[in-house]
Design a protein around this motif. Structure first.
Motif, PDB file in Angstrom:
ATOM      1  N   ASN A  79     -44.570 -12.545  45.406  1.00  0.00           N
ATOM      2  CA  ASN A  79     -45.591 -13.575  45.113  1.00  0.00           C
ATOM      3  C   ASN A  79     -46.637 -12.878  44.507  1.00  0.00           C
ATOM      4  O   ASN A  79     -47.225 -11.887  44.976  1.00  0.00           O
ATOM      5  CB  ASN A  79     -45.613 -14.512  46.395  1.00  0.00           C
ATOM      6  CG  ASN A  79     -44.369 -15.300  46.706  1.00  0.00           C
ATOM      7  OD1 ASN A  79     -43.417 -14.468  47.155  1.00  0.00           O
ATOM      8  ND2 ASN A  79     -44.391 -16.552  46.534  1.00  0.00           N
ATOM      9  N   CYS A  80     -47.457 -13.768  43.707  1.00  0.00           N
ATOM     10  CA  CYS A  80     -48.876 -13.619  43.044  1.00  0.00           C
ATOM     11  C   CYS A  80     -49.644 -13.327  44.233  1.00  0.00           C
ATOM     12  O   CYS A  80     -49.728 -14.308  45.332  1.00  0.00           O
ATOM     13  CB  CYS A  80     -49.230 -14.491  42.025  1.00  0.00           C
ATOM     14  SG  CYS A  80     -50.969 -14.482  41.720  1.00  0.00           S
ATOM     15  N   GLU A  81     -50.390 -12.315  44.412  1.00  0.00           N
ATOM     16  CA  GLU A  81     -51.535 -12.228  45.474  1.00  0.00           C
ATOM     17  C   GLU A  81     -52.366 -13.132  45.533  1.00  0.00           C
ATOM     18  O   GLU A  81     -53.219 -13.428  46.345  1.00  0.00           O
ATOM     19  CB  GLU A  81     -52.222 -10.838  45.288  1.00  0.00           C
ATOM     20  CG  GLU A  81     -51.071  -9.626  46.067  1.00  0.00           C
ATOM     21  CD  GLU A  81     -51.747  -8.339  46.276  1.00  0.00           C
ATOM     22  OE1 GLU A  81     -53.091  -8.382  45.576  1.00  0.00           O
ATOM     23  OE2 GLU A  81     -51.359  -7.495  46.753  1.00  0.00           O
ATOM     24  N   HIS A  82     -52.879 -13.596  44.107  1.00  0.00           N
ATOM     25  CA  HIS A  82     -53.965 -14.467  43.906  1.00  0.00           C
ATOM     26  C   HIS A  82     -53.575 -16.066  44.463  1.00  0.00           C
ATOM     27  O   HIS A  82     -54.375 -16.508  44.943  1.00  0.00           O
ATOM     28  CB  HIS A  82     -54.570 -14.662  42.566  1.00  0.00           C
ATOM     29  CG  HIS A  82     -55.789 -15.211  42.423  1.00  0.00           C
ATOM     30  ND1 HIS A  82     -56.868 -15.036  42.966  1.00  0.00           N
ATOM     31  CD2 HIS A  82     -55.844 -16.467  41.577  1.00  0.00           C
ATOM     32  CE1 HIS A  82     -57.780 -15.821  42.642  1.00  0.00           C
ATOM     33  NE2 HIS A  82     -57.261 -16.948  41.572  1.00  0.00           N
ATOM     34  N   CYS A  83     -52.461 -16.554  43.506  1.00  0.00           N
ATOM     35  CA  CYS A  83     -52.116 -17.886  43.880  1.00  0.00           C
ATOM     36  C   CYS A  83     -50.743 -18.119  44.550  1.00  0.00           C
ATOM     37  O   CYS A  83     -50.570 -19.371  44.936  1.00  0.00           O
ATOM     38  CB  CYS A  83     -52.260 -18.671  42.541  1.00  0.00           C
ATOM     39  SG  CYS A  83     -50.587 -18.138  41.464  1.00  0.00           S
ATOM     40  N   GLY A  84     -50.199 -16.970  44.916  1.00  0.00           N
ATOM     41  CA  GLY A  84     -49.120 -17.378  45.794  1.00  0.00           C
ATOM     42  C   GLY A  84     -47.687 -17.672  44.863  1.00  0.00           C
ATOM     43  O   GLY A  84     -46.680 -17.891  45.492  1.00  0.00           O
ATOM     44  N   THR A  85     -47.640 -17.866  43.535  1.00  0.00           N
ATOM     45  CA  THR A  85     -46.694 -18.085  42.770  1.00  0.00           C
ATOM     46  C   THR A  85     -45.379 -17.078  42.913  1.00  0.00           C
ATOM     47  O   THR A  85     -45.748 -16.115  42.807  1.00  0.00           O
ATOM     48  CB  THR A  85     -47.022 -18.141  41.257  1.00  0.00           C
ATOM     49  OG1 THR A  85     -48.022 -19.415  41.048  1.00  0.00           O
ATOM     50  CG2 THR A  85     -45.896 -18.779  40.343  1.00  0.00           C
ATOM     51  N   MET A  86     -44.266 -17.570  42.980  1.00  0.00           N
ATOM     52  CA  MET A  86     -43.231 -16.515  42.860  1.00  0.00           C
ATOM     53  C   MET A  86     -43.002 -16.012  41.499  1.00  0.00           C
ATOM     54  O   MET A  86     -42.916 -16.593  40.592  1.00  0.00           O
ATOM     55  CB  MET A  86     -42.057 -17.374  43.304  1.00  0.00           C
ATOM     56  CG  MET A  86     -40.496 -16.356  43.208  1.00  0.00           C
ATOM     57  SD  MET A  86     -40.221 -15.941  44.921  1.00  0.00           S
ATOM     58  CE  MET A  86     -39.244 -17.089  45.299  1.00  0.00           C
TER      59      MET A  86
ATOM     60  N   VAL B 234     -47.750  -9.540  35.197  1.00  0.00           N
ATOM     61  CA  VAL B 234     -48.810 -10.636  35.443  1.00  0.00           C
ATOM     62  C   VAL B 234     -48.230 -11.654  35.819  1.00  0.00           C
ATOM     63  O   VAL B 234     -46.971 -12.288  35.533  1.00  0.00           O
ATOM     64  CB  VAL B 234     -49.787 -10.948  34.281  1.00  0.00           C
ATOM     65  CG1 VAL B 234     -50.292  -9.605  33.772  1.00  0.00           C
ATOM     66  CG2 VAL B 234     -48.746 -11.426  32.919  1.00  0.00           C
ATOM     67  N   CYS B 235     -49.242 -12.701  36.666  1.00  0.00           N
ATOM     68  CA  CYS B 235     -48.536 -13.896  37.034  1.00  0.00           C
ATOM     69  C   CYS B 235     -48.460 -14.892  35.962  1.00  0.00           C
ATOM     70  O   CYS B 235     -49.446 -15.026  35.239  1.00  0.00           O
ATOM     71  CB  CYS B 235     -49.677 -14.324  38.199  1.00  0.00           C
ATOM     72  SG  CYS B 235     -49.297 -16.157  38.845  1.00  0.00           S
ATOM     73  N   SER B 236     -47.486 -15.613  35.916  1.00  0.00           N
ATOM     74  CA  SER B 236     -47.461 -16.509  34.894  1.00  0.00           C
ATOM     75  C   SER B 236     -48.528 -17.911  34.898  1.00  0.00           C
ATOM     76  O   SER B 236     -48.555 -18.740  34.064  1.00  0.00           O
ATOM     77  CB  SER B 236     -45.749 -17.153  34.808  1.00  0.00           C
ATOM     78  OG  SER B 236     -45.671 -17.775  35.974  1.00  0.00           O
ATOM     79  N   VAL B 237     -48.545 -18.037  36.010  1.00  0.00           N
ATOM     80  CA  VAL B 237     -49.616 -19.223  36.337  1.00  0.00           C
ATOM     81  C   VAL B 237     -50.930 -18.891  36.178  1.00  0.00           C
ATOM     82  O   VAL B 237     -51.849 -19.627  35.466  1.00  0.00           O
ATOM     83  CB  VAL B 237     -49.285 -19.863  37.847  1.00  0.00           C
ATOM     84  CG1 VAL B 237     -50.392 -20.900  38.140  1.00  0.00           C
ATOM     85  CG2 VAL B 237     -47.984 -20.464  37.860  1.00  0.00           C
ATOM     86  N   CYS B 238     -51.556 -17.859  36.948  1.00  0.00           N
ATOM     87  CA  CYS B 238     -53.214 -17.616  36.947  1.00  0.00           C
ATOM     88  C   CYS B 238     -53.328 -16.340  36.091  1.00  0.00           C
ATOM     89  O   CYS B 238     -54.679 -15.929  35.753  1.00  0.00           O
ATOM     90  CB  CYS B 238     -53.765 -17.582  38.367  1.00  0.00           C
ATOM     91  SG  CYS B 238     -53.098 -16.115  39.204  1.00  0.00           S
ATOM     92  N   GLY B 239     -52.248 -15.419  35.901  1.00  0.00           N
ATOM     93  CA  GLY B 239     -52.639 -14.344  34.994  1.00  0.00           C
ATOM     94  C   GLY B 239     -52.991 -13.115  35.784  1.00  0.00           C
ATOM     95  O   GLY B 239     -53.424 -12.135  34.913  1.00  0.00           O
TER      96      GLY B 239
HETATM   97 ZN   LIG Z   1     -51.010 -16.164  40.310  1.00  0.00          ZN
END
Ligand SMILES: [Zn+2]
Length: 176
Positions: A2-9, A16-21
């Motif tokens: 999961n993203c360390e910043h926003c938790g998105t799988m 990079v995270c697809s939601v918050c980058g």
């Molecule tokens: Zn994220």
């Protein structure tokens, strides 16, 4: 993972995270490549040590007249942390084992506190600490215990144990 910043799988292999980058860290990539193996046996030992520390603090703080709040939180925290430290990883199995252990040890510690209270009341009549513990089952069966106060105290204690456990469990689920 999961993203360390926003938790998105995150999809496997993403950088990079697809939601918050937020960029995937080298540590996260390494964790996926070499997952930490859980040692359930050592984890149980760690949880047991943590629960006993929590139980000792419930009895100890009760002896010097403090309510069970701090020691309840410590019980919840120390049992799960004990599992995580020695077991290397806090899985769902580890959480279930830890929660069962803290329920049992908290109950036992509460009974020790009641035994000590009984002793304090009856020592003037020559009762020993052992006598006081031996008489507990009889007190419970013959309504010699104020059950209202008993369940209120135990309920409060469990509420604080749950509070101490909550944050560790939430973090564990974030990591999975
Ligand atoms: Zn994220």
């Amino acid at each position: 993972m999961n993203c360390e910043h926003c938790g998105t799988m995150l999809a496997e292999g993403s950088t990079v995270c697809s939601v918050c980058g937020t960029a995937v860290t080298a540590e996260q990539i390494e964790a996926v490549r070499n997952p930490v193996k859980e040692n359930v046996g050592l984890g149980i030992l760690g949880a047991l040590i943590g629960a006993l520390i929590g139980g000792a603090s419930i009895v100890g703080l009760n002896l010097i007249g403090y309510v069970a709040s701090i020691s309840g939180v410590l019980m919840g925290f120390a049992t799960l942390k004990g599992y995580e430290l020695l077991g290397k990883k806090l899985s769902k199995k580890g959480i279930v084992i830890s929660v069962l252990l803290m329920i049992v040890v908290t109950f036992a510690a509460n009974m020790v506190c009641i035994g000590i209270e009984v002793y304090n009341e009856f020592k003037v009549y020559g009762a020993t600490l052992a006598d006081s513990f031996a008489i507990l089952p009889e007190l419970f069966m013959n309504d010699g215990i104020d059950f209202g106060a008993f369940f209120t105290n135990l309920g409060m204690l469990y509420a604080f144990v749950a509070l101490g456990a909550f944050f560790i469990i939430r973090d564990a689920f974030k990591k999975v």
